[in-house]
Enzyme design. Structure first.
Site: not given
Ligand code: NAP
Length: 268
Positions: A67, A92, A157, A161, A192
């Site tokens: 975590d 990430n 948030y 960023k 995602t």
């Molecule tokens: N999706 C978008 O639209 C978007 C746009 C711009 C930027 N981003 C950025 O891209 C990154 C990934 O986004 P995503 O959409 O792929 O997110 P996601 O689908 O929610 O995946 C998040 C990942 O982070 C892990 N995570 C969450 N909390 C955690 C914790 N406390 N400790 C360790 N791992 C943790 C989750 O795994 P577990 O739950 O197994 O821990 C999962 O593997 C983020 O930084 C987000 O801000 C996303």
């Protein structure tokens, strides 16, 4: 040069690798021959991704279930990987959601800052040192289009960023002469699991079209080492430039608030 095993390998460590953009980084880096360290909380999901990728691509894939909101997480991750030559770190893991700042608990906001800002900074500091000693390596920060301007009802948030954006751009300059490439990948909305289950908002009412994570990651890897900031998708680049060059900051804030308010679950 794009991402390259000889310069940025042999191991890539990816935080938040259990689904979403992080899992896609794992897929594409394994295909390029990188061995991997996958980090997230869900051990079962990481184990199944590890066995799929090591079987398909004949690379070593290790799992650290952790975590990253814990104060001691960065130290634990460093200790768990001290025997490996980590040449690329993909910072990430992140948490996001919508809602009025005053409705969110202080604990939620503090945890968000720990995961989105503090842990990436700590890991960049540790692994950046190691890479500078070897005169090779790379750090890839997940920023966001949300970091280019203030976003009401997503305030902490978007601020987190903006921090990642400025940290990464500055480190790109500082570490380049030491042989270490640094990129901030700043996607717009991306499909995602995280966006599918996003708190506080009705995704069907959100403006714009979400990109595929495969395209986001491919652009981030292709531009790696060439540019401090990569905004995937031509529409996202256009929006970022219109905001930056054609709109005063205050106008950007109220414009984006007007776009988001109709999608909020709890209206102000
Ligand atoms: N999706 C978008 O639209 C978007 C746009 C711009 C930027 N981003 C950025 O891209 C990154 C990934 O986004 P995503 O959409 O792929 O997110 P996601 O689908 O929610 O995946 C998040 C990942 O982070 C892990 N995570 C969450 N909390 C955690 C914790 N406390 N400790 C360790 N791992 C943790 C989750 O795994 P577990 O739950 O197994 O821990 C999962 O593997 C983020 O930084 C987000 O801000 C996303």
């Amino acid at each position: 040069m794009a991402i390259a095993l000889e310069k940025h390998g042999p191991y890539a460590l990816i935080t938040g690798a259990s689904h979403g953009i992080g899992e896609e980084f794992a897929n594409q880096l394994a295909k390029k021959g990188f061995s991997l360290v996958l980090v997230a909380r869900s051990r079962n999901k990481l184990d199944s991704i590890a066995s799929r990728l090591s079987g398909t691509h004949r690379v070593d894939v290790q799992v650290v279930a952790l975590d990253l909101m814990k104060d001691t997480a960065a130290e634990e991750l460093v200790a768990a990987t001290s025997h490996l030559e980590i040449g690329l770190v993909v910072l990430n893991a992140g948490v996001y959601g919508f809602g009025a700042f005053l409705d969110n608990s202080l604990e939620y906001e503090r945890n968000l800052m720990q995961l989105n800002m503090v842990a990436p900074m700590q890991l960049a500091h540790h692994f950046g040192h190691k890479m500078a000693q070897r005169k090779r390596g790379g750090l890839l920060f997940l920023g966001s289009a949300a970091g280019f301007q203030a976003i009401p009802y997503n305030a902490n948030y978007s601020a987190s960023k903006a921090y990642v954006l400025l940290l990464g751009e500055a480190l790109n300059y500082e570490l380049k002469p030491l042989g270490v490439d640094v990129e901030v990948l700043a996607p717009g909305m991306t499909k995602t699991e995280g966006t599918g289950a996003m708190r506080g908002v009705d995704m069907g009412k959100m403006p714009g079209k979400a990109m595929d994570s495969a395209q986001v990651v491919a652009e981030g890897l292709e531009r790696f080492g060439k540019s401090p900031l990569v905004v995937p998708g031509s529409l996202n680049r256009l929006i970022a430039n219109v905001g930056k060059y054609l709109m005063p900051r205050r106008a950007q804030t109220s414009f984006i608030a007007r776009m988001i308010i109709p999608a909020l679950v709890k209206k102000p």
